[in-house]
Motif scaffolding. Structure first.
Motif, short mmCIF file in Angstrom:
data_model
loop_
_atom_site.label_atom_id
_atom_site.label_comp_id
_atom_site.label_asym_id
_atom_site.label_seq_id
_atom_site.Cartn_x
_atom_site.Cartn_y
_atom_site.Cartn_z
N GLN A 206 6.04 -20.62 -20.80
CA GLN A 206 6.01 -19.65 -21.89
C GLN A 206 6.95 -20.13 -22.98
N TYR A 207 8.19 -19.73 -22.97
CA TYR A 207 9.08 -20.08 -24.08
C TYR A 207 9.63 -21.49 -23.87
N GLY A 227 7.10 -27.47 -23.67
CA GLY A 227 6.34 -26.55 -22.83
C GLY A 227 5.92 -27.28 -21.57
N TRP A 255 4.16 -22.25 -27.29
CA TRP A 255 4.42 -21.33 -26.19
C TRP A 255 3.11 -21.13 -25.42
#
Ligand code: K7E
Ligand code: CUA
Length: 679
Positions: A206-207, A227, A255
């Motif tokens: 995700q982040y 990522g 992301w």
């Protein structure tokens, strides 16, 4: 509607239910109560109730469709994530009765989960995050194991978004057997998803952050932050993920959001969408002098659907030498050179990616776009073969949108997630509209006349996130019911203060065309469910009593410390005291354990019951020990007796009329005196 018609419908429905219950009783051998002789009388009584409560015909239909008389079992079970409760909840459909919670990432007292059992402590240690002794998780996406693209009822996996972990639950006993920490990322989201035969459990990131942990200044975001998507190899025999045979792919610091696995024609391909391809790094207004994430990450018209050739990825991982934290981490250049990673433009900050049952279309919803966008797998393959692409800033081929897009269907505001049924319809949640849309699939799904069109919209309450249809992401969806997992409930229930439950709403999808009907509201006041999967109950076959007395659920074999009646004992070896105890209605043996302060205690307890539901608990004050010992199970706790005193241990399950007597004393003599442990 005319009253007489309403009464006729009610009458008919009750006749049907009555007939079903008679059959049921006949099947069971003995009627539970006297059958009602006068069905019409029942109709009158029900009609009186209906008018008293002001029910509509739809209300009556909904009640009859969802009501389960005592002892009748539901045809479906839903495995719902528990959000930041860190658990999974098992809910029967259509009655929407909660059957149990499966503790995964957080301690759960009823199951005695996380309160001293040695095997559980070992599991928490294996899933540990920077030695932080984390005892919660944010579960989002449960994934039932599949065989040939159908749920097989053997396992369920789930991610912890907050810490990038994956939990493995064995559906032979509905217990968590493994927690695993992602060695590359600090958080995840696009997981868990399984390939059609559950060879791989997919966990997308995700982040973006520095891979493997550690510090890098935010100014170095484009170069140092990354990522990822991780492919966990699953061994069905062992029922465990094998980290040594697993690998992760380095991805640009977009992301990554949700993923889905290809199936049938697209088997062997993995799809993950992403947002913040702007690579916004945030910072709020006057204080930090930058653009906050919510606008910074929403500037581009298109983000990227990641398309991954799994077979090529596995081959690249097999020869890859690059490791991060000892974990196989395939660099981006390797992925590009191997031709295993492609991007497809997808509109405006997408959230859901869902593959159609035949594996032929990829459905993406942009949160900020009123359409769902549908891509053709055939066209994607053709574009790849024709090198119909331009590279992005990291050199990854971006396929030509117009070459791969099949259709766009305008549904409404805030489309998020899509599910499928057995009638060739797709369903998409509309967060901002607070609605669920039914639309017709094109291609080979039997809707040639109305392909790619909106068919019906049902309002929900409110702000729907995921939706889950019966086996709705398998190769053969079951249809019949769909559950909307709504984020807000606002005015639906009694006021219980400012923290409101989420609202799970059951929708009847069995009819054709514009026939969606809301049936039932189920408040969920124990964590926010994100995704859920619904399986036919007949596919599950869990044990109710462990196969043999002395069973170790972790090893799925008899425990070496399993104890039968008459074998109970206490042994001292230096400062270590080891206890082999049994429990059966209504006593523990032994009932006295006397030790010295400072002793190290290893305590094995075997529930020697072989009766369904004859569970015993074991609670000990001050030492934070609380166990649930199911019939046949052997469990072990280990602790240092650092506090002296008299501690009553007792059974926490009201197991018999003499349950209160199911107790014993742990006597810990203070330092300096000596205790007899021989009894
Ligand atoms: Cu809540 Cu799948 Cu994490 Cu959408 S996610 S709602
Ligand atoms: Cu055993 Cu109460």
């Amino acid at each position: 509607m005319k009253r007489s018609v309403l009464y006729a419908i009610i009458g008919l429905l009750f006749v049907a239910v009555f007939a079903m219950s008679v059959l049921q009783f006949a099947g069971n051998g003995a009627p539970a109560s006297a059958p009602i002789a006068n069905v019409e009388g029942l109709g009158d009584a029900a009609a009186a109730l209906v008018s008293e409560r002001g029910f509509t015909t739809e209300n009556v239909y909904a009640a009859l469709k969802t009501y389960m008389p005592s002892g009748q079992h539901d045809p479906y079970l839903m495995f719902a994530s528990g959000g930041h409760s860190g658990q999974i909840h098992v809910i029967a459909v259509p009655s929407m009765r909660i059957l149990r919670t499966i503790a995964v990432f957080a301690p759960e007292p009823w199951q005695g989960y996380g309160y001293g059992e040695v095997s559980q402590e070992t599991m928490f240690a294996a899933g540990d995050v920077l030695s932080a002794d984390v005892r919660w998780g944010d579960t989002h996406h449960p994934a039932l194991s599949e065989t040939g693209g159908m749920y097989d009822g053997q396992f369920v996996f789930i991610n912890d978004k907050a810490q990038a972990r994956v939990g493995v639950v064995d559906l032979r006993d509905f217990e968590t057997k493994q927690l695993i920490k992602n060695p590359i990322a600090m958080n995840d989201h696009g997981g868990t998803f399984v390939t059609p035969d559950t060879e791989w459990v997919i966990e997308g990131g995700q982040y973006a952050a520095p891979p493997g942990g550690g510090y890098a200044p935010i100014a170095d975001y484009n170069d140092e932050y990354r990522g990822m998507v991780t492919f966990w190899k699953f061994d069905r025999e062992q029922g465990r993920i094998l980290p040594d045979e697993s690998f992760a792919l380095e991805l640009p610091p977009y992301w990554q959001d949700l993923c889905d696995s290809g199936k049938l024609v697209s088997d062997g391909w993995i799809f993950c969408n992403s947002f913040n391809t702007e690579r916004a790094t945030g910072g709020v207004g006057a204080v930090e002098g930058a653009v906050p994430f919510e606008s910074g990450a929403s500037q581009n018209d298109m983000d990227y659907l990641h398309v991954i050739d799994l077979n090529k990825a596995v081959a690249a991982a097999a020869t890859n030498e690059n490791k991060v934290n000892g974990f196989n981490y395939v660099p981006l250049e390797t992925a590009i050179d191997a031709g295993l990673l492609y991007f497809i433009p997808e509109p405006k900050s997408p959230h859901g990616i869902d593959i159609t049952p035949k594996g032929d279309y990829m459905v993406v919803s942009g949160k900020l776009d009123p359409h769902v966008t549908i891509y053709s797998f055939d066209k994607i393959m053709t574009a790849i073969a024709n090198q119909d692409w331009t590279p992005d800033v990291y050199g990854i081929p971006v396929l030509n949108f117009d070459s791969v897009m099949e259709a766009q269907v305008e549904l409404g505001l805030g489309p998020l997630h899509t599910q499928f049924d057995n009638q060739g319809y797709a369903y998409t949640s509309l967060y901002l509209d607070s609605a669920v849309a039914r639309w017709a699939l094109g291609g080979d799904y039997g809707h040639a006349d109305e392909a790619w069109t909106l068919i019906d919209k049902e309002s929900i309450h409110y702000n729907v996130g995921h939706i889950a249809a019966v086996e709705g992401d398998t190769v053969e969806p079951g249809g019949n019911f769909l559950v909307a997992l709504n984020k807000w409930s606002v005015d639906r229930f009694n006021n219980v203060g400012p923290l409101l439950p989420q609202n799970l709403q059951l929708i009847d999808i069995s009819g054709e065309g514009a026939s969606l009907q809301l049936l039932y509201d189920m408040p969920m006041g124990i964590g926010e469910p994100h995704y859920a999967q619904i399986i036919k109950a007949e596919r599950l076959n869990p044990v109710q009593v462990y196969p043999e007395v002395g069973w170790n659920p972790q090893k799925w074999a008899v425990d070496e410390n399993g104890t039968t009646a008459g074998e109970e004992r206490i042994e001292r070896n230096g400062n270590t005291v080891e206890i082999w105890m049994t429990s059966i209605r209504s006593h523990f043996t032994p009932e006295h354990v006397e030790i010295n302060q400072g002793d190290h205690v290893i305590w094995h307890i075997t529930n020697i019951e072989q009766t369904i539901d004859a569970v015993h608990g074991f609670a000990m004050p001050a030492y934070n020990i609380n166990l649930s010992i199911e019939p046949g199970e052997t469990t072990t706790v280990e602790f240092d007796a650092d506090k002296d005193g008299v501690f009553s241990y007792y059974c926490t399950e009201f197991c018999s009329a003499l349950h209160l007597e199911m107790t014993g004393y742990l006597l810990i003599k203070p330092d300096g005196s000596s205790a007899s442990t021989e009894k």
